[in-house]
Motif scaffolding. Sequence first.
Motif, PDB file in Angstrom:
ATOM      1  N   GLY A   1       0.779  -1.232   0.000  1.00 37.04           N
ATOM      2  CA  GLY A   1       0.000   0.000   0.000  1.00 37.04           C
ATOM      3  C   GLY A   1       0.808   1.276   0.000  1.00 37.04           C
TER       4      GLY A   1
ATOM      5  N   LEU B   1      -2.018   3.660  -1.598  1.00 36.74           N
ATOM      6  CA  LEU B   1      -2.760   4.533  -0.684  1.00 36.74           C
ATOM      7  C   LEU B   1      -2.398   5.997  -0.916  1.00 36.74           C
ATOM      8  CD1 LEU B   1      -3.467   1.812   0.603  1.00 36.74           C
ATOM      9  CD2 LEU B   1      -3.236   2.908   2.829  1.00 36.74           C
ATOM     10  N   VAL B   2      -1.162   6.252  -1.255  1.00 37.13           N
ATOM     11  CA  VAL B   2      -0.731   7.628  -1.520  1.00 37.13           C
ATOM     12  C   VAL B   2      -1.444   8.157  -2.761  1.00 37.13           C
ATOM     13  CG1 VAL B   2       1.253   9.094  -2.064  1.00 37.13           C
ATOM     14  CG2 VAL B   2       1.506   7.205  -0.451  1.00 37.13           C
TER      15      VAL B   2
ATOM     16  N   GLN C   1       9.663   2.663   8.275  1.00 41.29           N
ATOM     17  CA  GLN C   1       8.219   2.397   8.302  1.00 41.29           C
ATOM     18  C   GLN C   1       7.748   1.884   6.943  1.00 41.29           C
ATOM     19  OE1 GLN C   1       9.733   5.065   9.571  1.00 41.29           O
ATOM     20  NE2 GLN C   1       8.700   5.815  11.407  1.00 41.29           N
ATOM     21  N   VAL C   2       8.232   2.503   5.882  1.00 42.91           N
ATOM     22  CA  VAL C   2       7.814   2.077   4.541  1.00 42.91           C
ATOM     23  C   VAL C   2       8.331   0.676   4.260  1.00 42.91           C
ATOM     24  CG1 VAL C   2       8.183   2.520   2.076  1.00 42.91           C
ATOM     25  CG2 VAL C   2       7.539   4.384   3.608  1.00 42.91           C
TER      26      VAL C   2
ATOM     27  N   MET D   1      15.046   8.720   2.138  1.00 45.96           N
ATOM     28  CA  MET D   1      13.692   9.251   1.923  1.00 45.96           C
ATOM     29  C   MET D   1      13.410   9.772   0.522  1.00 45.96           C
ATOM     30  SD  MET D   1      12.202   8.535   4.571  1.00 45.96           S
ATOM     31  CE  MET D   1      10.605   9.309   4.456  1.00 45.96           C
TER      32      MET D   1
ATOM     33  N   THR E   1      -7.926   4.961   6.082  1.00 44.55           N
ATOM     34  CA  THR E   1      -6.669   4.357   6.505  1.00 44.55           C
ATOM     35  C   THR E   1      -6.753   3.981   7.981  1.00 44.55           C
ATOM     36  OG1 THR E   1      -5.700   6.457   7.175  1.00 44.55           O
ATOM     37  CG2 THR E   1      -5.384   5.771   4.866  1.00 44.55           C
TER      38      THR E   1
ATOM     39  N   LYS F   1      -0.378  11.090  14.679  1.00 46.85           N
ATOM     40  CA  LYS F   1      -0.703  12.349  14.009  1.00 46.85           C
ATOM     41  C   LYS F   1      -0.625  12.210  12.490  1.00 46.85           C
ATOM     42  CE  LYS F   1      -0.579  14.224  18.103  1.00 46.85           C
ATOM     43  NZ  LYS F   1      -1.862  14.352  18.819  1.00 46.85           N
ATOM     44  N   GLU F   2      -1.392  13.054  11.804  1.00 46.44           N
ATOM     45  CA  GLU F   2      -1.267  13.117  10.345  1.00 46.44           C
ATOM     46  C   GLU F   2      -0.426  14.332   9.966  1.00 46.44           C
ATOM     47  OE1 GLU F   2      -4.592  12.381   7.625  1.00 46.44           O
ATOM     48  OE2 GLU F   2      -4.020  14.197   6.556  1.00 46.44           O
ATOM     49  N   GLY F   3       0.745  14.096   9.417  1.00 44.82           N
ATOM     50  CA  GLY F   3       1.589  15.212   8.981  1.00 44.82           C
ATOM     51  C   GLY F   3       1.589  15.350   7.475  1.00 44.82           C
ATOM     52  N   CYS F   4       1.309  14.214   6.771  1.00 38.48           N
ATOM     53  CA  CYS F   4       1.443  14.275   5.320  1.00 38.48           C
ATOM     54  C   CYS F   4       0.510  13.335   4.585  1.00 38.48           C
ATOM     55  CB  CYS F   4       2.885  13.992   4.903  1.00 38.48           C
ATOM     56  SG  CYS F   4       3.398  12.289   5.190  1.00 38.48           S
ATOM     57  N   ALA F   5       0.040  12.274   5.242  1.00 43.95           N
ATOM     58  CA  ALA F   5      -0.815  11.256   4.614  1.00 43.95           C
ATOM     59  C   ALA F   5      -0.141  10.571   3.434  1.00 43.95           C
ATOM     60  CB  ALA F   5      -2.158  11.854   4.167  1.00 43.95           C
ATOM     61  N   SER F   6       1.180  10.640   3.326  1.00 43.91           N
ATOM     62  CA  SER F   6       1.856   9.992   2.197  1.00 43.91           C
ATOM     63  C   SER F   6       3.064   9.181   2.639  1.00 43.91           C
ATOM     64  CB  SER F   6       2.289  11.052   1.165  1.00 43.91           C
ATOM     65  OG  SER F   6       3.126  12.020   1.762  1.00 43.91           O
ATOM     66  N   GLY F   7       3.179   8.903   3.923  1.00 37.12           N
ATOM     67  CA  GLY F   7       4.271   8.058   4.392  1.00 37.12           C
ATOM     68  C   GLY F   7       5.634   8.728   4.408  1.00 37.12           C
ATOM     69  N   ASP F   8       5.665  10.060   4.348  1.00 36.47           N
ATOM     70  CA  ASP F   8       6.945  10.759   4.282  1.00 36.47           C
ATOM     71  C   ASP F   8       7.376  11.400   5.584  1.00 36.47           C
ATOM     72  OD1 ASP F   8       5.762  11.721   1.114  1.00 36.47           O
ATOM     73  OD2 ASP F   8       7.482  10.398   1.449  1.00 36.47           O
TER      74      ASP F   8
ATOM     75  N   GLY G   1       6.318  10.107   9.107  1.00 35.97           N
ATOM     76  CA  GLY G   1       6.402   9.224  10.263  1.00 35.97           C
ATOM     77  C   GLY G   1       5.617   9.631  11.481  1.00 35.97           C
TER      78      GLY G   1
ATOM     79  N   CYS H   1       3.858   3.067   8.915  1.00 35.90           N
ATOM     80  CA  CYS H   1       3.072   4.306   8.920  1.00 35.90           C
ATOM     81  C   CYS H   1       1.607   3.903   8.842  1.00 35.90           C
ATOM     82  CB  CYS H   1       3.410   5.168   7.699  1.00 35.90           C
ATOM     83  SG  CYS H   1       4.920   6.102   7.863  1.00 35.90           S
TER      84      CYS H   1
ATOM     85  N   CYS I   1      -0.794   5.638   8.059  1.00 35.24           N
ATOM     86  CA  CYS I   1      -1.467   6.256   6.912  1.00 35.24           C
ATOM     87  C   CYS I   1      -1.284   5.423   5.661  1.00 35.24           C
ATOM     88  CB  CYS I   1      -0.947   7.679   6.655  1.00 35.24           C
ATOM     89  SG  CYS I   1       0.718   7.771   5.960  1.00 35.24           S
ATOM     90  N   LEU I   2      -0.427   4.398   5.728  1.00 35.00           N
ATOM     91  CA  LEU I   2      -0.214   3.530   4.572  1.00 35.00           C
ATOM     92  C   LEU I   2      -0.837   2.153   4.780  1.00 35.00           C
ATOM     93  CD1 LEU I   2       3.505   4.388   3.644  1.00 35.00           C
ATOM     94  CD2 LEU I   2       1.395   5.308   2.663  1.00 35.00           C
TER      95      LEU I   2
ATOM     96  N   ILE J   1       5.429  20.331  10.911  1.00 38.21           N
ATOM     97  CA  ILE J   1       4.905  19.000  10.652  1.00 38.21           C
ATOM     98  C   ILE J   1       3.383  18.960  10.813  1.00 38.21           C
ATOM     99  CG2 ILE J   1       5.123  16.546  11.269  1.00 38.21           C
ATOM    100  CD1 ILE J   1       7.683  17.829  10.154  1.00 38.21           C
TER     101      ILE J   1
ATOM    102  N   PRO K   1      -0.188  20.296   9.964  1.00 42.88           N
ATOM    103  CA  PRO K   1      -0.925  21.192   9.052  1.00 42.88           C
ATOM    104  C   PRO K   1      -1.878  22.105   9.835  1.00 42.88           C
ATOM    105  CG  PRO K   1      -1.087  18.885   8.362  1.00 42.88           C
ATOM    106  CD  PRO K   1      -0.522  18.892   9.747  1.00 42.88           C
TER     107      PRO K   1
ATOM    108  N   ARG L   1      -1.349  18.144   3.509  1.00 43.26           N
ATOM    109  CA  ARG L   1       0.019  18.620   3.314  1.00 43.26           C
ATOM    110  C   ARG L   1       0.143  19.372   1.992  1.00 43.26           C
ATOM    111  NH1 ARG L   1       3.608  20.624   6.158  1.00 43.26           N
ATOM    112  NH2 ARG L   1       2.738  19.209   7.701  1.00 43.26           N
TER     113      ARG L   1
ATOM    114  N   PHE M   1       6.225  16.285   1.225  1.00 41.73           N
ATOM    115  CA  PHE M   1       7.501  16.080   1.899  1.00 41.73           C
ATOM    116  C   PHE M   1       8.444  15.166   1.115  1.00 41.73           C
ATOM    117  CE2 PHE M   1       6.978  18.711   5.304  1.00 41.73           C
ATOM    118  CZ  PHE M   1       6.062  18.340   6.275  1.00 41.73           C
TER     119      PHE M   1
END
Lengths: 286, 158, 764
Positions: free
Chosen positions: A29, A33-34, A100-101, A187, B24, B39-46, B48, B60, B62-63, C216, C218, C298, C685
């Motif tokens: 995902g 998901l992204v 994490q990924v 990253m 998610t 927390k949600e900082g980005c919703a894209s796994g970037d 943590g 994560c 969110c993933l 970090i 939003p 974000r 990010f």
Amino acid sequence: MRYEAPESLEGAVALLAGATGEARVLAGGTDLLVQMRADVVDPALIVDIKKIPETRAVTEEQGGWRIGAAVTGAELREHARLKKAWPGVVEAANLIGSTQVQGRATLGGNLCNGSPAADSVPALIAAGAVATLAGPKGKRNLPVEDVMLGPRTLALTKGEIVVSFLLPPRPPRSSDAYLRFIPRTEMDIAVVGAGVSLSLDGGGTITAARVSLGAVAPRVLLVPEAAQAIIGSRLDKAAQDRLEAAARAACRPIDDKRGTTEFRIDVAAVLARRTALIALDRARAN
Amino acid sequence: MAKHHIEATVNGDAVEFLCETEETLLDVLRDTLNLTGSKEGCASGDCGACSVMLDGRLVCSCLVLGCEVGGRKIETIEGMAKGESLHPLQRRFLEAAALQCGICTPGFLVASKALLEKNPNPSEHEVRFWLAGNLCRCTGYDKIVTAVMDTAAAMRKG
Amino acid sequence: MTETNGHTQANGHSYVGTRQIRPDGVDKVTGRARFGADYNLPGQLIGRVLRSPHPHARIVSIDTSKAEALPGVKAVVTREDFGDQPSEFVPAGEMMMNYKDVVRNVMAREKALYEGHPVAAVAATSVAIARRALKLIDVKYEVLPHVIDVVEAMRPGAPLLHDDLFTVGAEPKPDKPSNIAKRVEIKQGDVAAGFKKADVVIEREFKTAPVHQGYIEPHAALATVSEDGATELWTTTQGHFIVRAHCARLLGLDIGKVRVTATEIGGGFGGKTVVYLEPLAIALSRKAKRPVKMVMSREEVFKASGPTSGAVVRVKLGATKAGKFTAAFAELKYQAGAFQGSPVQPGVMCAYAPYDIENVHVIGYDVVSNRPKVAAYRAPGAPISEYAVESVVDEIAKKLDIDPIDLRMQNAAREGTKAAYGPKFGPIGLEETLNAIRKTEHWNAPLRKWQGRGVASGFWFNIGGETCVSLTVNEDGTISLMAGTPDIGGLRAALTSVAADELGVPYDKIRPIIGDTGSLGFNFLTGGSRSAFSGSMALVEAAKQIKADLCARACKLWEAKPDQVEFSGGHVKPLGALADKVKPMSVADFAKVAGKTGGPIGGVGRINAQGAGPSFGTHLVDLEVDPETGRATILRYTVAQDAGRALSPAYVEGQFQGGAVQGIGWALNEEYVYGADGKLQNAGFLDYRMPVASDVPMIDAILVEVANPKHPYGVRGVGETPIVPPLGAIANAMEAATGIRFTELPMSPPKVLKALKEKGLNKA
């Protein structure tokens, strides 16, 4: 949006083959998901393949290794014997994203996302990995370099999924390596990726090699000329120069927010050389 | 499409919830289970900031889809302290001023705990690379890394 | 790893200057602390914003009927729901803003001026419905040519953003509108004569790109409006009293009817000193008659909240062979985004402020362009101008073969120096920071090939401002402390220490909170490095009131005269003969008899804090360049900065370290990347590359303390200065490592490799 988690290959294939709207496979995902959150894709059906045993196993097979398409990078890193045989493949899978990924990302997903900058793909191609696909017409095998045809374009037909990858048996004095260039230390998406796998004879001469470059063309490249440049050599300076020239010649990169064309070509050459040297060191130690 | 009915374990407690396919695990934790520590900082796994443990694996949230976690074990920041006792990492972060605004702190604590459980004697290099998926904009990472290494040393002493 | 200098150790029962555990810390390490998006109200709706896909377009019409008809949608707002505002400039942190612009930035009116500009907002019963509703809003745009580069925007004939923008400060006054909002200037002495006296003159042009504050968390807001117009708002902000003022103004509400709570804030760095979602949430709640919660994604944060300016800066500096600066000129062109108000003024003021130069002339231009409206970012404007100046100072040091610290020392501003922007400095610590760096092992450590060392200094003037802090003594002798400036980095630890020492009460018997706007008098926002400085000053006032009150009560109890009692060491003490008759009483003792002696005990400090002292800093950095790829690795970093007096040394160090790492990101990798289509390509990010833990080493922090005589504890604000020197220090280190002077930021690998290749240096 439907979510299904079939427990067999046949079940997954049937769902995907029979899907009327947009359907997507879910492994880790970390791309799907992204893309859903960014409104890039809005699937009507998500097929989670993680309950299918064949996609989750790492087994020895005919002297080689079969890695399920949905095994995570973190699990690969913990597999001591696989790591010893294929350090390049394992390290490539563990450069994707973050810790994490890597806890979720898979080789299958990394390949099928269809990005020529995918980290694990150059290492798989250099390793000579062959993907086993399952579809409505049954199973077939495809070398990994023939799976991704272009950005987001795969050789899979409707209903087909990648089940696993077979890495060939390893002769003694063989090893592989993967390097990528990113502006930070972690990253980032690879600006250039290089995978090299090679084998040596008793005297230290390279008898076999495969070189793959990522993020420098619409698909991940297998570069036979780069391999030819070093086969028969001990990777002396002349061989390194030939390797760099072959790498440069193979690149057809784009200018984008991550790197310019010129930069990618220059760095592809440097990385091909550095990666080959690491693979050589590792092979000597084996 | 009817919602999914999911049963899972969160911080040792059995939980039950309904969720849409596209929600998610982070959405479920925050909006349905009222566990707003992740927390949600980005919703894209970037970044943590949503880090949790899923069946003992650092991910994560969110993933991960909410509907994926049926029958699985989730650990969030809310489960890190045991009763009134803070985890040594939590205590050390406070003593070492390893947080400023604190938004990234739950993610860092979950990720650091995962590190020390795998590697009780990490080098500075290993700590920094393990935590590369946790963004902090306030501290410059110095005190966070020091706190993790100091805690590792203290925990090794037992 | 730190070295301290001066009186920072506790003695006896003193808490100030010790490494206390912050009182709000346990909640933060357990996930209990509630940030903006952690608040919910029963029955709340989810709000979402529709944003312009075009960088520049006339908004011809907006049809919201289909969205309003969608089941689950309870309110939709557009420009029709916000009354126009006449032009009026008001302070926004350390910058100025104009309400006419604010109402247009919050919700576009005539034009969409950047990709991401809000054009409508909806409130619906779920996220999914809100997202669907946005797709049903039909906006007709007349797309216009756009301009995003500052130099292009200044050209006559460039696409015009505002047809009523006439350059203020230009002579003669222009008769045609342009994208140049303002021209500012400071002048001292005669630069032409000064350059004639110089033995060496260096002139260079520098370019920087916009960078985002990168918090970090939003933006998030939760609003609920009652039928009588009473409004409650929870928002993640650096200034809830300012938010209240803006919302009251934009929505036509009485200030007293709006109660704003500042939630815990997940970073701001200046970017949360303005309003984005709050007026929208209130307007939607007012219409829907239900609470409305809004959180930015974000992508929205990057596309629609203010980064800081990108700029073009030309610097010309002259010096004698002995190293004395004789003349300094600079021209700054800062882009403001869609509405005027870049930090060019502070950029102009700070450019040469660290140096004592007789002849100075700095000009600045504030230029609009089709990008999001710029917001403050930590010492706004100064990092850009000081990057340019410190680079040229470094070049002069090399040209004259003078040690770069010696050169700065020779020209350093000191107590009594008159800064070109006006004031005369009181005691300041620039020289102390230069000396502190010179004394480090870092300064003398050996370097290898392709490694380089750079040094740079910088400063921020810091501000005071309106502050209100209350102290209440509870019945059991514990203290409730209420401050009104959101705590972005450890303020509550600092204030609690001061309160503890002032009243002689143990640290853990004091509970600090950040009060909402209904509970305190006006507080200016947390910014300008003012919250510890002003908050502690107001706290001292509140404590004075309590001490005086307790002395008066003691006099009643002891039937004594005022000159027979005094407050010291946490007690009212009887003096002289009285001491034989009665025992001293602590604050807790009085608490027990508060009712009998006149009622509740407390004090409120209400001040407009003056006397903020500038904080100077010097940074030292070693880096290594990979000549085959252009990638730079930071090897070692040391910060020395003057804190005046560190109330909470661990958190002061944290400011030094955090600002340095933001500077590292700005220097090496961060930038907004736009396509020719005027659209942002890296709104996340992944491709907006901020430093991660593996990108940086430990940041050594040296606390210098040159007390600020105008503060009861000697405090200087410290939060902003740390981001000012890094750009110059890192550029100077790059020059030392490669022999190439980089005049464009970020010094990302493709740029560096290209420059190395041009000189044939791209080999190991």
